[in-house]
Write a protein that holds these residues in place. Sequence first.
Motif, PDB file in Angstrom:
ATOM      1  N   LEU A  13     -10.447 -10.254   9.130  1.00 49.60           N
ATOM      2  CA  LEU A  13      -9.074  -9.860   8.814  1.00 49.60           C
ATOM      3  C   LEU A  13      -8.179 -11.066   8.610  1.00 49.60           C
ATOM      4  N   SER A  14      -7.214 -10.916   7.722  1.00 54.92           N
ATOM      5  CA  SER A  14      -6.153 -11.906   7.572  1.00 54.92           C
ATOM      6  C   SER A  14      -5.371 -11.983   8.879  1.00 54.92           C
ATOM      7  N   VAL A  15      -4.841 -13.161   9.191  1.00 54.99           N
ATOM      8  CA  VAL A  15      -4.146 -13.339  10.460  1.00 54.99           C
ATOM      9  C   VAL A  15      -2.829 -12.566  10.496  1.00 54.99           C
ATOM     10  N   PHE A  16      -2.360 -12.085   9.354  1.00 50.62           N
ATOM     11  CA  PHE A  16      -1.252 -11.136   9.316  1.00 50.62           C
ATOM     12  C   PHE A  16      -1.745  -9.837   8.689  1.00 50.62           C
ATOM     13  N   SER A  17      -1.356  -8.737   9.284  1.00 51.63           N
ATOM     14  CA  SER A  17      -1.661  -7.410   8.756  1.00 51.63           C
ATOM     15  C   SER A  17      -0.378  -6.754   8.290  1.00 51.63           C
ATOM     16  N   LEU A  18      -0.465  -5.965   7.239  1.00 55.73           N
ATOM     17  CA  LEU A  18       0.720  -5.249   6.767  1.00 55.73           C
ATOM     18  C   LEU A  18       0.898  -3.985   7.593  1.00 55.73           C
ATOM     19  N   GLY A  19       1.841  -4.038   8.526  1.00 56.09           N
ATOM     20  CA  GLY A  19       2.231  -2.843   9.263  1.00 56.09           C
ATOM     21  C   GLY A  19       3.228  -2.059   8.430  1.00 56.09           C
ATOM     22  N   THR A  20       3.060  -0.742   8.365  1.00 54.65           N
ATOM     23  CA  THR A  20       3.807   0.051   7.380  1.00 54.65           C
ATOM     24  C   THR A  20       4.872   0.944   7.984  1.00 54.65           C
ATOM     25  N   ASN A  43      -5.268  -8.706   3.897  1.00 58.51           N
ATOM     26  CA  ASN A  43      -6.336  -7.765   3.553  1.00 58.51           C
ATOM     27  C   ASN A  43      -6.474  -6.626   4.545  1.00 58.51           C
ATOM     28  N   HIS A  44      -5.411  -6.367   5.306  1.00 57.78           N
ATOM     29  CA  HIS A  44      -5.440  -5.283   6.294  1.00 57.78           C
ATOM     30  C   HIS A  44      -4.123  -4.528   6.253  1.00 57.78           C
ATOM     31  N   ILE A  45      -4.208  -3.233   5.977  1.00 55.55           N
ATOM     32  CA  ILE A  45      -3.035  -2.352   5.954  1.00 55.55           C
ATOM     33  C   ILE A  45      -3.155  -1.406   7.139  1.00 55.55           C
ATOM     34  N   GLU A  46      -2.087  -1.340   7.924  1.00 58.72           N
ATOM     35  CA  GLU A  46      -2.117  -0.553   9.157  1.00 58.72           C
ATOM     36  C   GLU A  46      -0.985   0.463   9.146  1.00 58.72           C
ATOM     37  N   THR A  47      -1.345   1.733   9.360  1.00 58.50           N
ATOM     38  CA  THR A  47      -0.361   2.807   9.343  1.00 58.50           C
ATOM     39  C   THR A  47      -0.639   3.745  10.516  1.00 58.50           C
ATOM     40  N   SER A  54       4.591   7.257   5.686  1.00 61.14           N
ATOM     41  CA  SER A  54       3.782   6.079   5.387  1.00 61.14           C
ATOM     42  C   SER A  54       2.420   6.438   4.802  1.00 61.14           C
ATOM     43  N   GLU A  55       1.693   7.342   5.441  1.00 62.68           N
ATOM     44  CA  GLU A  55       0.386   7.730   4.916  1.00 62.68           C
ATOM     45  C   GLU A  55       0.515   8.347   3.519  1.00 62.68           C
ATOM     46  N   GLU A  56       1.537   9.169   3.346  1.00 60.30           N
ATOM     47  CA  GLU A  56       1.765   9.800   2.038  1.00 60.30           C
ATOM     48  C   GLU A  56       2.040   8.740   0.971  1.00 60.30           C
ATOM     49  N   PHE A  57       2.851   7.733   1.314  1.00 64.51           N
ATOM     50  CA  PHE A  57       3.158   6.678   0.351  1.00 64.51           C
ATOM     51  C   PHE A  57       1.908   5.880   0.001  1.00 64.51           C
ATOM     52  N   ILE A  58       1.046   5.629   0.991  1.00 69.15           N
ATOM     53  CA  ILE A  58      -0.217   4.957   0.699  1.00 69.15           C
ATOM     54  C   ILE A  58      -1.040   5.800  -0.266  1.00 69.15           C
ATOM     55  N   GLY A  59      -1.071   7.112  -0.054  1.00 69.47           N
ATOM     56  CA  GLY A  59      -1.798   8.003  -0.950  1.00 69.47           C
ATOM     57  C   GLY A  59      -1.267   7.965  -2.368  1.00 69.47           C
ATOM     58  N   LEU A  60       0.051   7.938  -2.511  1.00 65.41           N
ATOM     59  CA  LEU A  60       0.639   7.866  -3.855  1.00 65.41           C
ATOM     60  C   LEU A  60       0.280   6.541  -4.528  1.00 65.41           C
ATOM     61  N   ALA A  61       0.287   5.455  -3.735  1.00 64.44           N
ATOM     62  CA  ALA A  61      -0.117   4.161  -4.292  1.00 64.44           C
ATOM     63  C   ALA A  61      -1.584   4.198  -4.710  1.00 64.44           C
ATOM     64  N   VAL A 233      -6.432 -14.065  19.911  1.00 62.40           N
ATOM     65  CA  VAL A 233      -5.626 -13.168  19.077  1.00 62.40           C
ATOM     66  C   VAL A 233      -6.157 -13.247  17.655  1.00 62.40           C
ATOM     67  N   HIS A 234      -6.279 -12.091  16.989  1.00 61.35           N
ATOM     68  CA  HIS A 234      -6.896 -12.086  15.665  1.00 61.35           C
ATOM     69  C   HIS A 234      -5.933 -11.797  14.518  1.00 61.35           C
ATOM     70  N   THR A 235      -4.999 -10.895  14.703  1.00 62.64           N
ATOM     71  CA  THR A 235      -4.083 -10.569  13.600  1.00 62.64           C
ATOM     72  C   THR A 235      -2.756 -10.087  14.158  1.00 62.64           C
ATOM     73  N   LEU A 236      -1.686 -10.403  13.451  1.00 66.51           N
ATOM     74  CA  LEU A 236      -0.324 -10.045  13.852  1.00 66.51           C
ATOM     75  C   LEU A 236       0.244  -9.048  12.854  1.00 66.51           C
ATOM     76  N   SER A 237       0.941  -8.055  13.362  1.00 62.84           N
ATOM     77  CA  SER A 237       1.579  -7.095  12.470  1.00 62.84           C
ATOM     78  C   SER A 237       2.761  -7.741  11.750  1.00 62.84           C
ATOM     79  N   LEU A 238       2.777  -7.600  10.441  1.00 67.67           N
ATOM     80  CA  LEU A 238       3.906  -8.041   9.633  1.00 67.67           C
ATOM     81  C   LEU A 238       4.532  -6.770   9.073  1.00 67.67           C
ATOM     82  N   GLY A 239       5.548  -6.283   9.760  1.00 66.20           N
ATOM     83  CA  GLY A 239       6.136  -4.993   9.407  1.00 66.20           C
ATOM     84  C   GLY A 239       7.223  -5.142   8.362  1.00 66.20           C
TER      85      GLY A 239
END
Length: 375
Positions: A13-20, A43-47, A54-61, A233-239
């Motif tokens: 995982l990238s050291v930053f994750s996209l928190g949604t 390379n990590h999307i977290e919802t 959020s989940e719906e928006f990911i689905g539309l994307a 520590v492996h990855t930090l949420s970037l919200g």
Amino acid sequence: MRYRRFGKTEMLLSVFSLGTMRYLSSAENAHKTIDRALEVGINHIETAEGYGKSEEFIGLAMGNGLSKQRDRFFLTTKISPTDSADAMWRRIEKSLKRMQVDYIDNFDIHGINLREHLELVTNPHGCMKAVRQAIDQGIIGHVGFSTHAPLDVILDTISTDLFASVNLHYYYFNQRNEPAVQLAHEKDMGVFIISPSDKGGRLYQPSEELAGVSYPFTALYMGDRFLLSDQRVHTLSLGAANPAEIDSHQDAWDHDEPLSELEQAVLDCMNRRYTALGDDLCSQCYKCLPCPEEINIPEVLRLRNLAIGFDMVEYGKYRYKMFENAGHWFPGSKAIRCTDCGDCLPRCPENLDIPKLLRDTHDRLHGEEGRRLWE
């Protein structure tokens, strides 16, 4: 962008994750934010099921072309524990449908915050039965948990050996959960840090004192580096709420090496700021608990420490208003509920006048009431 092995999951995982949680304004904004995250190497999307749309928006994307890049990122979603396998199975199916995907790389039980939640996941016929079934069918790759629990509950949850990763709060300004980070490391679990910039201190809007003591770096950078210099520590949420906010961490995401002499000197300088509290400094030992009025005394006094030591008053108000308004996600009564019973006093190793300090904190930080973001 640096990458780290996410424990026994073996995901890199990238050291930053996209928190949604914060990109809830529109589907278009969500898609643009995801695109920017992928562009910079995240390379990590977290919802989560509970993050509004959020989940719906990911689905539309996904329906608008993101599915063609599915091999470029790992996807995590989270669902709260249920009292039956059937209920969990139905909710997993609904999450997949909303996101328009047929598998989830990583799945988290969302919010094991109470002993009752831990009992739900350790029931062999409960929600984890459905999770294991989803793993067997290739619908879920790995399973972890997220938590806002007291430390003892987190440690006990890790010790079940049911999970390959943990999402938890751990920051420079709140190191209470360090033993959980260490135990997860010993068990080769992935460690995901929740909201390091915001709940870790609202670091993107630092007080003048915090900005000054962080010089020649920014408070945001120092918060990131405190965590990324720790190989446990492996990855930090970037919200990020929008694409532009992703780049605010650019100075840190290529630096996961040990702290430099200058960075360590800045942290040492930050540590000395607590001397401003004199004999009123709360060491966060938690021996004052439990409180008969259910006041979360250590957390209240931690906010006081920061308000006085770093003038982080706005952050203190932001967190203090959540007491009595966020349930088990941020438990505790407001400090004004103190009845001067004195129950906590003989347990305090610093001999603090806790009732006096509680009232002082309330006077400093009481303001408008708050709610969790998606509420």
